[in-house]
Design a protein around this motif. Structure first.
Motif, short mmCIF file in Angstrom:
data_model
loop_
_atom_site.label_atom_id
_atom_site.label_comp_id
_atom_site.label_asym_id
_atom_site.label_seq_id
_atom_site.Cartn_x
_atom_site.Cartn_y
_atom_site.Cartn_z
N UNK A 43 0.79 -1.13 0.06
CA UNK A 43 -0.12 -0.02 0.13
C UNK A 43 0.83 1.21 -0.11
N UNK A 44 1.01 1.87 -1.24
CA UNK A 44 1.81 3.10 -1.22
C UNK A 44 1.43 3.89 -2.37
N UNK A 45 1.50 5.06 -2.30
CA UNK A 45 0.98 6.07 -3.35
C UNK A 45 2.08 6.27 -4.45
N UNK A 46 3.33 5.67 -4.11
CA UNK A 46 4.40 5.56 -5.21
C UNK A 46 4.64 7.13 -5.51
N UNK A 47 4.92 7.11 -6.88
CA UNK A 47 5.25 8.40 -7.38
C UNK A 47 4.24 9.47 -7.47
N UNK A 48 4.34 10.71 -7.37
CA UNK A 48 3.41 11.71 -7.25
C UNK A 48 2.58 11.80 -8.87
N UNK B 31 -0.76 21.38 -12.61
CA UNK B 31 0.88 21.09 -12.77
C UNK B 31 1.34 21.00 -14.13
N UNK B 32 0.84 20.32 -15.05
CA UNK B 32 1.20 20.18 -16.41
C UNK B 32 1.22 21.69 -16.79
N UNK B 33 0.12 22.44 -16.51
CA UNK B 33 -0.01 23.72 -17.21
C UNK B 33 0.93 24.53 -16.61
N UNK C 143 7.09 16.60 -8.43
CA UNK C 143 6.77 15.82 -9.67
C UNK C 143 7.90 15.02 -10.54
N UNK C 144 7.73 14.08 -11.29
CA UNK C 144 8.76 13.26 -11.88
C UNK C 144 8.19 12.76 -13.14
N UNK C 145 9.33 12.30 -14.08
CA UNK C 145 8.85 11.64 -15.24
C UNK C 145 7.89 10.36 -15.14
N UNK C 146 8.19 9.49 -14.16
CA UNK C 146 7.28 8.57 -14.14
C UNK C 146 5.85 8.99 -13.53
N UNK C 147 5.77 9.95 -12.81
CA UNK C 147 4.53 10.46 -12.55
C UNK C 147 3.75 10.92 -13.61
N UNK C 148 4.31 11.21 -14.72
CA UNK C 148 3.61 11.72 -16.14
C UNK C 148 2.73 10.65 -16.65
N UNK C 149 3.56 9.45 -16.48
CA UNK C 149 3.07 8.26 -17.14
C UNK C 149 1.91 7.70 -16.12
N UNK C 150 1.78 8.00 -14.96
CA UNK C 150 0.79 7.46 -13.97
C UNK C 150 -0.32 8.57 -13.90
N UNK C 151 0.05 9.93 -14.48
CA UNK C 151 -1.14 11.02 -14.66
C UNK C 151 -1.90 10.58 -15.88
#
Length: 371
Positions: A166-171, A177-179, A284-292
């Motif tokens: 149970x973890x939220x992992x990357x933001x 935030x993209x804007x 924020x991070x690169x991996x967080x964009x994939x999750x987004x």
């Protein structure tokens, strides 16, 4: 590694795997299986020297498998189709795990691998549940291979459960935030190009750094994903094409370093991390964009099949991470609407979701109407 010298026997060591072959003049080489010096190995060697090529196409009969060691089983698994079909990064990570296991338990007979043994391995890794899950996944793969060659009747690793992490992992980036990132760096910047590639293609950063104009045909990008080796076609959507057209790109890859070279996996991660910091988005991070991207698509009703096609996932279990939240939000909204409808039917207007201000709407108290 056992040292053994025999006539016409050659040793081939590559990718931490040692293979033995007999080379006869004018004939294809013959692979020799078994522990060097063992009776199994020596018999295979004698058959090969005698010109008996059955040693090349026939593995030892199931009855001899019981004496096989775990180390031998892992080496044979490395040559299997199931392992060879993995992506290169997945191969490397699996080798690291299995090679460490071979160092500590390589001489143990395969027949001693039981559910209890594997569960103990999980328990020893209790403080690192993610690593424990990778251990179990690797054991399942090797034992599945042993089942496929009739060495085992069933896979005991499948009787052991994965850890629930149970973890939220990357933001997960928000639209705001993209804007903010785009506003800070501006259209045409390398930073915005990287963001658009990550967000609109849904691919891992290790695949994004390999993307280039040569992969595009008829408005779609064809690529093979590095983690699982899965091939796929990704559409170049108009917003992404607009960013590409406005950006300076490399000849073979869209993203290039300041020296004109393609990024490495770690390099793009560190570089993009700095660009996030510059935009005052340190979380924020690169991996967080994939999750987004996955979260946004799921929230807007993308099906499991659509998410699997874009993000390269093979199982619905991976998809559920994102659809679970979207489904919960949808179901909660529907349930709340039903409550509001029931209240409205019973005249409880202030709690029924009315859009009118209660200060402007007549209210009923007892038998009087007040304004």
């Amino acid at each position: 590694m056992t040292q053994i010298k025999l006539r016409r026997l050659t040793v081939d060591t590559s990718e931490n795997i040692t293979r033995y072959y007999v080379r006869l003049p004018g004939k294809p080489k013959i692979r020799i299986y078994g522990e060097p010096g063992s009776e199994e190995f020596m018999q295979a060697y004698r058959d090969a020297i005698a010109g008996d090529r059955s040693v090349l196409i026939e593995r030892p009969a199931p009855a001899t498998f019981a004496a096989r060691t775990f180390g031998r089983a892992v080496l044979d698994y490395y040559t299997s189709t199931s392992f060879q079909q993995l992506g290169e990064s997945r191969k490397r990570s699996r080798r690291l795990i299995l090679n460490k296991l071979v160092d500590s338990a390589g001489k143990d007979p395969v027949k001693l691998i039981t559910k209890a043994v594997i569960q103990k391995g999980m328990d020893r890794r209790a403080t690192t549940p993610a690593a424990a899950n990778e251990f179990l996944k690797s054991m399942r793969a090797v034992l599945d291979y042993l089942v496929s060659v009739d060495e085992l009747e069933a896979n005991p690793a499948k009787l052991v459960k994965y850890n629930s992490i149970k973890t939220d992992g990357f933001h997960i980036w928000t639209i705001d935030e993209v804007a903010r990132f785009v506003e800070h760096h501006g259209l045409g910047s390398k930073a915005v190009l990287a963001l658009a590639l990550l967000l609109f293609t849904g691919q891992r950063r290790g695949d994004v750094i390999k993307m280039g104009p040569q992969h595009v045909k008829d408005g779609s990008m064809r690529l093979r994903r590095g983690k699982n080796g899965e091939s796929g076609s990704i559409p170049i959507l108009p917003p992404l094409q607009a960013v590409i057209d406005a950006s300076e790109i490399g000849h073979l890859t869209y993203l290039i370093t300041a020296f004109g070279k393609p990024f490495s996996d770690a390099g793009i991660g560190n570089w993009f991390r700095d660009r996030c910091d510059e935009a005052d988005l340190p979380h924020c991070s690169a991996h967080g964009l994939r999750k987004a991207g996955a979260t946004i698509a799921a929230d807007l009703g993308a099906s499991d099949e659509q998410l699997m096609a874009l993000f390269g996932w093979r199982s619905r279990r991976q998809v559920s991470t994102y659809t679970r939240g979207a489904n919960q939000k949808k179901l909660a909204h529907e349930a709340g609407s039903r409550i509001a409808a029931a209240l409205k039917m019973n005249g409880i207007v202030p709690l029924s979701g009315t859009v009118e201000s209660q200060r402007d709407k007549p209210t009923k108290k007892g038998n009087e109407i007040k304004r």
